[in-house]
Design an enzyme around this catalytic site. Structure first.
Site, PDB file in Angstrom:
ATOM      1  CB  THR A  12      15.904 -15.235  47.737  1.00  0.00           C
ATOM      2  OG1 THR A  12      15.518 -16.008  48.986  1.00  0.00           O
ATOM      3  CG2 THR A  12      17.579 -15.748  47.084  1.00  0.00           C
ATOM      4  CB  CYS A  55      -1.975  -6.350  29.570  1.00  0.00           C
ATOM      5  SG  CYS A  55      -0.481  -6.332  29.647  1.00  0.00           S
ATOM      6  CG  HIS A  90       9.538  -6.196  30.582  1.00  0.00           C
ATOM      7  ND1 HIS A  90       9.307  -6.787  29.365  1.00  0.00           N
ATOM      8  CD2 HIS A  90       9.128  -6.974  31.943  1.00  0.00           C
ATOM      9  CE1 HIS A  90       7.671  -6.564  30.261  1.00  0.00           C
ATOM     10  NE2 HIS A  90       7.863  -6.493  31.546  1.00  0.00           N
ATOM     11  CD  GLN A 126       5.453   1.611  28.082  1.00  0.00           C
ATOM     12  OE1 GLN A 126       6.472   1.715  27.255  1.00  0.00           O
ATOM     13  NE2 GLN A 126       4.559   0.131  27.838  1.00  0.00           N
ATOM     14  CB  THR A 184       2.211  -6.581  37.313  1.00  0.00           C
ATOM     15  OG1 THR A 184       1.696  -5.767  35.907  1.00  0.00           O
ATOM     16  CG2 THR A 184       0.810  -6.613  38.144  1.00  0.00           C
TER      17      THR A 184
HETATM   18  N1  7TS Z   1       2.352  -0.294  33.488  1.00  0.00           N
HETATM   19  C1  7TS Z   1       2.915   0.258  32.165  1.00  0.00           C
HETATM   20  C2  7TS Z   1       2.809   1.277  31.896  1.00  0.00           C
HETATM   21  C3  7TS Z   1       2.715  -0.228  31.150  1.00  0.00           C
HETATM   22  O1  7TS Z   1       4.019  -0.186  30.177  1.00  0.00           O
HETATM   23  C4  7TS Z   1       3.233  -2.185  31.674  1.00  0.00           C
HETATM   24  C5  7TS Z   1       3.229  -2.947  30.395  1.00  0.00           C
HETATM   25  C6  7TS Z   1       2.970  -2.390  32.751  1.00  0.00           C
HETATM   26  C7  7TS Z   1       2.926  -1.273  33.908  1.00  0.00           C
HETATM   27  C8  7TS Z   1       3.318  -3.635  33.649  1.00  0.00           C
HETATM   28  O2  7TS Z   1       4.858  -3.918  33.298  1.00  0.00           O
HETATM   29  P1  7TS Z   1       5.320  -5.385  34.126  1.00  0.00           P
HETATM   30  O3  7TS Z   1       6.533  -5.077  34.514  1.00  0.00           O
HETATM   31  O4  7TS Z   1       4.209  -6.159  35.098  1.00  0.00           O
HETATM   32  O5  7TS Z   1       5.419  -6.299  33.184  1.00  0.00           O
HETATM   33  N2  7TS Z   1       2.561  -3.080  29.263  1.00  0.00           N
HETATM   34  C9  7TS Z   1       2.885  -3.896  28.120  1.00  0.00           C
HETATM   35  C10 7TS Z   1       2.125  -3.187  27.309  1.00  0.00           C
HETATM   36  O6  7TS Z   1       1.914  -1.576  26.961  1.00  0.00           O
HETATM   37  N3  7TS Z   1       2.114  -3.592  25.920  1.00  0.00           N
HETATM   38  O7  7TS Z   1       2.055  -5.654  26.692  1.00  0.00           O
HETATM   39  C11 7TS Z   1       2.619  -4.858  28.226  1.00  0.00           C
END
Ligand code: 7TS
Length: 396
Positions: free
Chosen positions: A239, A326, A203, A181, A72
């Site tokens: 940090t 989300c 993650h 992904q 994000t």
């Molecule tokens: N971009 C994509 C393509 C994602 O699938 C997700 C999380 C994010 C960004 C955000 O990642 P984070 O590191 O900020 O958590 N996607 C999902 C999902 O598909 N179901 O829950 C979270």
């Protein structure tokens, strides 16, 4: 039995990753920027981890990989920096994103739009995919950025980043791809196509939460989003998350090692599971298998609310999703299903099963039995579905 089939939301931390991270909490807790041995003992592990991350995406030495707190942040950073560098200064006035980007891109694009930037939201086609041609049709000499994900989190659909990268190169427009992904599921090589910025998140590939990254090609530097100290070459202050970085390095190394397994064994398991699910009457999958990441199925069960199905699955110990976690508190219909123009009846019925290298055949067999029972139960009580046990004329 508990079965985790929501690996596109997050994944289990691989025990080897956890093992490598552990010393950096209670033993080696120094701030890497301090001037003593508590600091210096973190330097080699950090360097090794960064090397694994560079190697994992084939980033050349001269390019930058900046560790962030999550995808994000990486996505926000690219779009907002482009806004400050090109839009606010009046040099450009337009960006292009796909309409099915993760909310961290869409919401940021909407924010930039509210500040006066023109935003094109590229539509997906009937297969849930982006046509590279739509980028060509919309790109102008005033376009400051194209941002199209490598693989979609809802369907697993693989987008044509190779061709989009070429179009961006032709028009000299920076190209960002969200590869969250893709890592560990399909090859990710920043040298194999024209890309300036690439987002990832630990993650999603068996690393820890709260640590992600952004690849930045040399010459395409961004303004920092977080100002402060000189960490990450001044690109991102704060940090360093030592344990997180060490964990992401190990996770990246393992994701690359396990890629073949994901693309063969996991894909085979996914395909068999999908074949069985599709034997249930009135079920639909949007994106063709060969155009998807090997672990993902987005399937609609006509006449069944996605949330009702999730409830039944959850009661049986199975974790799946109606789409992105989300957005799932909103009880909205699945964004991809809406974007392909699925009727309201179908758009609410999509369930996402996402596997990982930890998924077993036994878990899928169990899930299939639970799904079959849930479908039968929920269609029997559905007001919009005429249940026909003999398989005839089931649609109202
Ligand atoms: N971009 C994509 C393509 C994602 O699938 C997700 C999380 C994010 C960004 C955000 O990642 P984070 O590191 O900020 O958590 N996607 C999902 C999902 O598909 N179901 O829950 C979270």
């Amino acid at each position: 039995m508990r079965v985790y089939l929501d690996n596109n939301a997050t994944t289990i931390v691989d025990p080897h990753v956890f093992e490598e991270m552990e010393p950096f909490f209670v033993q080696k807790y120094g701030n890497p920027n301090s001037l003593h041995s508590f600091a210096s003992e973190t330097h080699k592990p950090l360097k090794d981890a960064m090397e694994k991350i560079y190697a994992g995406i084939h980033a050349p030495r001269e390019d930058s990989v900046v560790v962030t707190s999550c995808a994000t942040e990486s996505n926000n950073w690219v779009l907002k920096s482009i806004y400050f560098q090109y839009i606010l200064t009046g040099r450009k006035n337009h960006i292009i994103v796909s309409e099915v980007e993760h909310p961290s891109v869409i919401a940021t694009a909407k924010f930039i739009e509210s500040q006066g930037c023109r935003v094109t939201y590229l539509p997906i086609n009937h297969e849930g995919l982006i046509d590279a041609k739509s980028v060509r049709d919309n790109i102008t000499d005033k376009t400051a950025l194209v941002s199209v994900m490598m693989a979609n989190n809802e369907t697993g659909g693989i987008f044509p980043v190779q061709e989009i990268g070429e179009i961006c190169k032709e028009y000299n427009v920076p190209f960002h791809t969200d590869a969250v992904q893709a890592i560990g599921k399909i090859p990710v090589d920043v040298q194999s196509f024209n890309v300036d910025y690439l987002t990832f998140s630990a993650h999603k590939f068996h690393g820890p939460k709260g640590v992600g990254g952004l690849y930045i090609k040399k010459g395409k530097e961004l303004l920092p989003l977080l100002h402060g100290g000189s960490q990450m070459g001044g690109y991102r202050s704060g940090t360093l998350n030592v344990a997180g970085i060490v964990g992401m390095g190990k996770a990246m190394e393992q994701a690359v090692d396990a890629l073949d397994y994901e693309m063969t064994d996991i894909k085979e398991m996914r395909d068999r599971f999908e074949d069985e699910l599709l034997k249930i009457e009135d079920t639909f999958v949007v994106t063709p298998r060969e155009k998807r990441t090997p672990n993902t199925i987005l399937i609609s069960f006509r006449g069944i609310e996605g949330e009702a199905m999730l409830w039944d699955l959850n009661c049986a110990g199975i974790g799946a999703s109606t789409g992105s976690a989300c957005a799932s508190e909103d009880l909205e219909s699945n964004p991809v299903m809406e974007a392909i123009g699925a009727d309201a009846d179908l758009a609410h019925t999509a369930i996402r099963f996402s596997l990982s290298r930890y998924t077993t055949q036994e878990e899928l067999d169990y899930t299939l039995e639970v799904v079959k029972k849930a479908v039968k139960r929920l269609r029997e009580i559905s007001s919009s579905y005429a249940y026909a046990p003999d398989g005839h004329d089931s649609k109202l």
